[in-house]
Every structure is written in structure tokens, then in C-alpha cells.
Motif scaffolding. Sequence first.
Motif, mmCIF file in Angstrom:
data_model
loop_
_atom_site.group_PDB
_atom_site.id
_atom_site.type_symbol
_atom_site.label_atom_id
_atom_site.label_comp_id
_atom_site.label_asym_id
_atom_site.label_seq_id
_atom_site.Cartn_x
_atom_site.Cartn_y
_atom_site.Cartn_z
ATOM 1 N N GLU A 197 -79.463 -28.592 32.421
ATOM 2 C CA GLU A 197 -79.093 -27.181 32.450
ATOM 3 C C GLU A 197 -79.669 -26.424 31.267
ATOM 4 O O GLU A 197 -79.972 -25.233 31.362
ATOM 5 C CB GLU A 197 -77.568 -27.057 32.477
ATOM 6 C CG GLU A 197 -76.965 -27.484 33.821
ATOM 7 C CD GLU A 197 -75.449 -27.456 33.820
ATOM 8 O OE1 GLU A 197 -74.863 -27.397 32.711
ATOM 9 O OE2 GLU A 197 -74.854 -27.505 34.913
ATOM 10 N N ALA A 200 -83.221 -25.575 32.248
ATOM 11 C CA ALA A 200 -83.386 -25.079 33.615
ATOM 12 C C ALA A 200 -84.142 -23.748 33.635
ATOM 13 O O ALA A 200 -83.897 -22.868 32.814
ATOM 14 C CB ALA A 200 -82.023 -24.911 34.279
ATOM 15 N N GLU A 201 -85.085 -23.621 34.555
ATOM 16 C CA GLU A 201 -85.809 -22.377 34.798
ATOM 17 C C GLU A 201 -85.833 -22.125 36.304
ATOM 18 O O GLU A 201 -85.771 -23.058 37.089
ATOM 19 C CB GLU A 201 -87.238 -22.461 34.247
ATOM 20 C CG GLU A 201 -87.283 -22.597 32.723
ATOM 21 C CD GLU A 201 -88.703 -22.613 32.179
ATOM 22 O OE1 GLU A 201 -89.634 -22.406 32.984
ATOM 23 O OE2 GLU A 201 -88.875 -22.849 30.979
ATOM 24 N N GLU A 202 -85.919 -20.862 36.676
ATOM 25 C CA GLU A 202 -85.828 -20.503 38.081
ATOM 26 C C GLU A 202 -87.142 -20.675 38.837
ATOM 27 O O GLU A 202 -87.153 -20.870 40.044
ATOM 28 C CB GLU A 202 -85.346 -19.050 38.227
ATOM 29 C CG GLU A 202 -83.944 -18.822 37.696
ATOM 30 C CD GLU A 202 -82.919 -19.749 38.340
ATOM 31 O OE1 GLU A 202 -82.998 -19.952 39.573
ATOM 32 O OE2 GLU A 202 -82.067 -20.288 37.618
ATOM 33 N N ASN A 203 -88.262 -20.599 38.131
ATOM 34 C CA ASN A 203 -89.559 -20.658 38.803
ATOM 35 C C ASN A 203 -90.542 -21.505 38.015
ATOM 36 O O ASN A 203 -90.348 -21.754 36.809
ATOM 37 C CB ASN A 203 -90.149 -19.248 38.984
ATOM 38 C CG ASN A 203 -89.294 -18.374 39.887
ATOM 39 O OD1 ASN A 203 -89.145 -18.668 41.062
ATOM 40 N ND2 ASN A 203 -88.722 -17.316 39.328
ATOM 41 N N TYR A 204 -91.592 -21.943 38.700
ATOM 42 C CA TYR A 204 -92.685 -22.673 38.057
ATOM 43 C C TYR A 204 -93.822 -21.698 37.795
ATOM 44 O O TYR A 204 -94.323 -21.052 38.722
ATOM 45 C CB TYR A 204 -93.160 -23.813 38.960
ATOM 46 C CG TYR A 204 -94.492 -24.398 38.551
ATOM 47 C CD1 TYR A 204 -94.657 -24.988 37.296
ATOM 48 C CD2 TYR A 204 -95.585 -24.357 39.416
ATOM 49 C CE1 TYR A 204 -95.885 -25.519 36.918
ATOM 50 C CE2 TYR A 204 -96.808 -24.890 39.045
ATOM 51 C CZ TYR A 204 -96.948 -25.477 37.799
ATOM 52 O OH TYR A 204 -98.161 -25.996 37.424
#
Length: 308
Positions: A197, A200-204
Amino acid sequence: MPARSIASLSLSFGLVSIPVKLYSATESASDVRFNLLAPDGSRVKQQYVAESTGEVVERSAMKKGYEFERDRFVVFAADELKALEEGASHVVEMVAFIPEKAVDPIYYDKAYFIAPDKRGGKPYSLLQRALVETQRCALGKWASKGKTHIVQIRPASEGLVFQQLLYADEVRSLADLHIESVPVSDAELKLAIQIIEQGAEENYDPKAYENEEKKRILAAIDRKIEGKEIISAEPEEDASGGQVIDLMEALRASLAKGGTKARSAAGPKEKAAKDDVTEIAAAPKTRKPAVRAPKAPAEVPAKVRARK
């Protein structure tokens, strides 16, 4: 410079035919390539040699055979192999529409882009919009280069991606490795989830990562051209020091290290929210290994850029 299309196709969407052009989505020559040279610096040429006689065999004299037993082959003539090939077709028949995430990425092979051809703009946009609204992708059959391919057509923000897929017998199974399932404690799992967590990232974002090896090789090539010696890179120090570390201790230390970085860039509210994590993740007072300062990213040499 705009990409050049490699094929003209027609997508069969029900009774609607969508003319499209196919473009390669990836570059295969991203790595630096070296040539094999003889001691005198000239190029070397590959040759095929017969095992029985040691004589060089010209390509025009070669035959193709299938080994059905050790050192026993059935031979096929060129016209026989041609007859076995699937005839090329410009029509891609959509056979199913499945959830967009239903295809495991391990089955992904070559990726292409497709763009509408003449008079294909409206049906192309209709298919893209319909796939987005239904959150589905299309599976299709495409005959090319003597083989029938299964392809996935999925929507992207600016068009459609044409993804060639591997067949089931082309992908190995993890089950064949007989990986042992080792139980973990709730405390270990809790710390591992907290580490995940934290990062954690939402996009690559592919632009956030660079091919460091390629940059280093290009810099070395420029040094060679200038007549300079190559400076060897210093090996990274082993942070573990060769010691066996307890799993819980390593998890707590990892969490504390990540938490320190996160708090340095976080605002007051975010710092307060992470206090509980810091208490749980407090590492035992052990001597930490020296950390090497990161090197500044090297620019791509000007000479190499000029040659591209």
C-alpha cells in the motif's frame, strides 16, 4: 514521421465491414546491436555445414524435414509445405466478445495498432465506442503468413489495439513447476500488505523508466569512437551483507524505510495518518549498511543522437 502501414484489413463486425490499416505498435530494434567480426576486423558470414561430411551446404540445396524419431526425418518439398499453409486473408472475422480483462497478458504476442481506412471512420468509431460502453473486447481470426492467428481487438483512448495472441500449447503452465505452498502468519501478511500500500500507484507510466543499459552502452560507444577507454561500473553493494535476516524483521525494516520516504514528501495530514504504521513497523536497532548515493542519469550522447 508517420508510421507506414504494413497491411490493409477488413474487420467483420456482424454484417458491417470496417476497412482498416494495420501498423506495428512496437519497435524491435530498441537494443544496441553488435556485429561479429573476424580478427582482421572484417565481417564474418554464417555458413551451414553437413554433419556427415563437414561440407558447406548452400541454402538453395537445403530441404526441410521433421524429426519423428532420433535422427530419422520425413522430408517435405517446398510445394508440399506451400500446400499446407493457410491462405492469407484480408478479412478478420470477429468470433466472440468477452470482458476486456478476460485475456491473461501471458497470452499476448505481437501488438499492432489499427486505424480506419477510406470510408471506415464511422464504423471504426462505432466499434470502439461500443467496446468501451460494454467493457468488452473482440476475439477474431486472422490468416497471415501461412498461419491462422487468434487476435484480440480492444479499445484504447485514441483508437483500437490489435493484439495477436498465443495458442494454449504455446504457453507453459506454472503448475508444471510444482511450487510449494508455504503458510504465512497473519502478522507477516499484514506487514506485506502495508508495504504494498505504501508503494501503490493507480497507473503504469512507461516514461518513468529508462533503459539504463542501453544508455550506458551508447556512452561507451562514443568513448570508443573518441579513442578513450571504457570505465567499468562499480558493482552495487549487497545490502544484506550476506546475513540471514528474519522475515518479520525484514518486513518491518522495509516498511520503516518506505514510510520515511513517504513522510518526507507528505503533508501534515498524511504524516499524522502514518504514525500508526511507524509504530508497527519500527525496526530493531541494527546497524544499517552504507547506502550509495544514486548516480545522476546520464544523457544520451550527442554523437549517438546525431546518428539516429
